[in-house]
Design a protein around this motif. Structure first.
Motif, PDB file in Angstrom:
ATOM      1  N   SER A  12       0.815  -1.196   0.000  1.00 52.06           N
ATOM      2  CA  SER A  12       0.000   0.000   0.000  1.00 52.06           C
ATOM      3  C   SER A  12       0.862   1.264   0.000  1.00 52.06           C
ATOM      4  N   VAL A  13       0.398   2.254  -0.737  1.00 50.60           N
ATOM      5  CA  VAL A  13       1.126   3.510  -0.870  1.00 50.60           C
ATOM      6  C   VAL A  13       0.616   4.522   0.158  1.00 50.60           C
ATOM      7  N   ASN A 124      -8.743  -0.229  -1.249  1.00 56.32           N
ATOM      8  CA  ASN A 124      -9.637  -0.948  -0.339  1.00 56.32           C
ATOM      9  C   ASN A 124     -10.201   0.066   0.651  1.00 56.32           C
ATOM     10  N   THR A 125     -11.446   0.497   0.412  1.00 57.30           N
ATOM     11  CA  THR A 125     -12.028   1.590   1.182  1.00 57.30           C
ATOM     12  C   THR A 125     -12.654   1.132   2.501  1.00 57.30           C
ATOM     13  N   SER A 126     -13.092  -0.122   2.562  1.00 57.74           N
ATOM     14  CA  SER A 126     -13.677  -0.726   3.765  1.00 57.74           C
ATOM     15  C   SER A 126     -13.724  -2.223   3.507  1.00 57.74           C
ATOM     16  N   PRO A 127     -14.063  -3.036   4.503  1.00 56.08           N
ATOM     17  CA  PRO A 127     -14.041  -4.488   4.279  1.00 56.08           C
ATOM     18  C   PRO A 127     -14.871  -4.903   3.060  1.00 56.08           C
ATOM     19  N   PRO A 171      -6.152   6.757   0.031  1.00 61.81           N
ATOM     20  CA  PRO A 171      -5.460   5.797   0.902  1.00 61.81           C
ATOM     21  C   PRO A 171      -4.625   6.515   1.954  1.00 61.81           C
ATOM     22  N   GLY A 172      -4.418   5.821   3.075  1.00 61.88           N
ATOM     23  CA  GLY A 172      -3.624   6.381   4.155  1.00 61.88           C
ATOM     24  C   GLY A 172      -4.450   7.030   5.244  1.00 61.88           C
ATOM     25  N   PHE A 173      -5.760   7.175   5.003  1.00 61.54           N
ATOM     26  CA  PHE A 173      -6.633   7.757   6.008  1.00 61.54           C
ATOM     27  C   PHE A 173      -7.611   6.698   6.520  1.00 61.54           C
ATOM     28  N   LEU A 183      -8.635   1.274   8.004  1.00 63.68           N
ATOM     29  CA  LEU A 183      -7.561   2.015   7.347  1.00 63.68           C
ATOM     30  C   LEU A 183      -7.648   1.786   5.841  1.00 63.68           C
ATOM     31  N   ILE A 184      -7.764   2.861   5.086  1.00 63.04           N
ATOM     32  CA  ILE A 184      -7.884   2.772   3.631  1.00 63.04           C
ATOM     33  C   ILE A 184      -6.504   2.514   3.037  1.00 63.04           C
TER      34      ILE A 184
END
Length: 299
Positions: A12-13, A124-127, A171-173, A183-184
């Motif tokens: 992940s970046v 991946n924004t949520s499960p 991502p990262g938030f 965690l995205i």
């Protein structure tokens, strides 16, 4: 002979690397922060370089820690633009899909379908929910939105999330929407920049790219006699858009959906869109397609 293993995507970046990789430094973007706990939506516009800077990222992290959901425009806005609408989009940087149901299965179809290249990023924004993004060039607004609508229908992604001025999660938030915080993350699968020919889908004729591109110009031309020295409002554009689409034989429900997606600034976008389309239908029935282009809902 041993089997060939699939290439593993990169880890992940970070948020700043994601922004740097997806935009030119001078691209004008909009950051949107939605905080339901404080009942507040904050929008701030700046260059990609500024948004990726340590100070701006710290400001975003502070908001995120207080429950703010962080979003970023997928495409570049016009210089000095102060609003985030379809008319403000300058350059299409991405086409995307929002996968919010049957996520793993839909993502598998996207990743293995030979008609589309590998997405540059899978977020991946949520499960079991994802956003796929392709870095692109030489796309018009109409081409991008039409392709997204067709791909969403083909793969089972969200058909309502196709607007060129859309904001997506970064991502990262942290996503605070669900009971357990998430965690995205984002994984990079390609470094290419794709042109329209790499997406091998036949596009439906009823969603004309030329019409999509000329929506603003057409409504301005239609309204020039009535208001020669005054800029027409967005509601008047919606009114003219609805009348023209209906006069071309479009399904009223599709027009309602398009206006709903386009006017999130309204208190109740769906109700506003439906009333606009109903008024446009009544006007067409009584005066024909050349009726006055003033939206009565803008009074």
């Amino acid at each position: 002979m041993s089997s060939v293993k699939a290439e593993k995507p990169k880890v992940s970046v970070t948020a700043w690397d994601f922004i740097k990789d997806n935009y030119d430094p001078d691209d004008r973007l909009a950051v949107v922060i939605k905080n339901p706990h404080e009942n507040r939506v904050t929008q701030r516009m700046d260059t990609a370089k500024a948004i990726a800077s340590p100070d701006f990222q710290k400001w975003l992290r502070d908001h995120n820690h207080r429950g703010g959901e962080i979003y970023l425009t997928t495409n570049t806005l016009m210089p000095k633009s102060s609003t985030r609408t379809r008319q403000n989009v300058l350059t299409i940087r991405h086409v995307y899909l929002d996968i919010d149901a049957e996520g793993p299965a839909v993502l598998q179809r996207v990743m293995t379908d030979p008609r589309v290249p590998k997405p540059n990023y899978v977020v991946n924004t949520s499960p079991e929910k994802f956003q796929t993004q392709w870095k692109v060039q030489d796309f018009s607004i109409g081409q991008a939105e039409t392709l997204q609508r067709v791909m969403a229908a083909q793969f089972g992604a969200d058909r309502a999330v196709v607007d060129a001025a859309r904001v997506l999660r970064v991502p990262g938030f942290t996503n605070h929407k669900y009971r357990e915080q998430h965690l995205i993350t984002a994984q990079r699968h390609s470094t290419e920049v794709y042109n329209p020919e790499r997406f091998r889908f036949p596009l439906p004729e009823f969603v004309s790219d030329d019409f999509n591109l000329s929506r603003t110009a057409t409504t301005k031309a239609d309204s020039s006699e009535a208001k020669p020295n005054k800029e027409i409002s967005q509601s008047e554009r919606d009114w003219a858009y609805a009348k023209q689409r209906l006069s071309m034989g479009a399904d009223p429900e599709e027009v309602v959906q398009a206006i709903t997606e386009y006017r999130p600034d309204k208190w109740n976008p769906a109700d506003y869109a439906r009333r606009t389309v109903e008024k446009a239908k009544a006007e067409l029935q009584s005066t024909g397609p050349a009726g006055e282009a003033r939206n009565p809902l803008d009074r």
